[in-house]
Design a protein around this motif. Structure first.
Motif: not given
Length: 294
Positions: A119-135
């Motif tokens: 459910d969250s992915i279409p919302v975050f897609l519509s918000l042009a969200a970015q994911c912070e990914i760390k290693s």
């Protein structure tokens, strides 16, 4: 099945753990625990990140909102700012499973599991969200559209962890809505979901993001209906015509599937509900603006 479990208290420790091969991250565990019981996954060790406080914060900046990856759907439901300013995200959280799932499921896990019905992915897609990914060796920002690659597939490397989701603070005259169709309302996995973001200037639609879930192997941005809506007047938007455009797109996309007859009809109701919510919310914003000027 013997699995070693690490429960780090700080992020750096978790990232160091992930440098070992054959590991698996445990966040809320709503999907992973089931898969472990069914032996669909057989990791050598698990990194339980549920004790890392810095992954649980909701930060409201002047320009950006930052949600830690361990923010749960219950956290979103209980946040008044999100409820009032980004109702699409709040509605997705509120309609996602029973209370037990909302209390455990996290936004990071929902994205990384990459389920077509998430459910969250279409919302975050519509918000042009970015994911912070760390290693342990660095970090990167990746649009959520590029994190989710397909059903159950994401772009993270074995030693990487999704640590936050970041998107813009809403603007004046920007409205949002989420609608979904499931077999038993909130307790069901979505059969169709839709997130909408619309931005208007002087009542004219200048930006429109329509993103759907469960209509393919991953959430999709619906470009045809977006193009149709641009430069239309918000007050006279024909939601029936918009629904017909999306239905035709779905019919073309799913033409080889047995669900096509049902979904091309059902999607009309979902998108019309979401668009009507946006229209109503836009009118509410305008009315409040008129009252404040009196």
């Amino acid at each position: 099945m013997n699995i070693r479990v690490f429960s780090p208290a700080v992020l750096d420790e978790a990232l160091n753990c992930l440098q070992q091969p054959e590991g698996q991250v445990l966040a809320g565990g709503t999907d992973l625990i089931i898969e472990l019981r069914k032996e669909k996954r057989k990791p050598q060790y698990i990194v339980d990140i549920s004790n890392i406080k810095e992954l649980k914060s909701i930060e409201l900046g002047e320009e950006k909102i930052r949600l830690g990856a361990m923010v749960t759907f219950a956290d979103i439901i209980n946040n008044e700012y999100i409820k009032n300013s980004i109702p699409s995200l709040w509605e997705a959280a509120y309609n996602m499973g029973a209370c037990q799932i909302q209390n455990k499921a996290t936004i990071g896990g929902n994205i990384c599991n990459a389920a077509p019905a998430a459910d969250s992915i279409p919302v975050f897609l519509s918000l042009a969200a970015q994911c912070e990914i760390k290693s342990a060796s660095g970090s990167r920002l990746v649009p959520v559209s590029e994190v989710v690659l397909g059903s159950g597939k994401n772009c993270l490397k074995a030693d990487e962890l999704l640590t936050a989701v970041i998107f813009d603070i809403p603007r004046t005259n920007e409205v949002f809505a989420f609608s979904k169709l499931g077999k038993r309302n909130a307790l069901a996995i979505s059969t169709i979901s839709c997130a909408v973001r619309i931005y208007c200037i002087d009542g004219i639609i200048k930006e429109a993001d329509i993103c759907t879930g469960s209509l393919g192997s991953k959430a999709e941005r619906e470009y045809n209906i977006q193009s149709y809506m641009l430069n239309k007047k918000m007050g006279t938007l024909d939601i029936n015509e918009a629904a017909d455009i999306l239905s035709a797109e779905v019919e073309e996309r799913l033409k080889a599937r047995s669900s096509i007859t049902y979904k091309k009809a059902a999607v009309k109701g979902v998108i019309k509900e979401a668009l009507q919510k946006c229209i109503n919310r836009y009118h509410e914003v305008q009315c409040k603006g008129c009252e404040s000027n009196e």
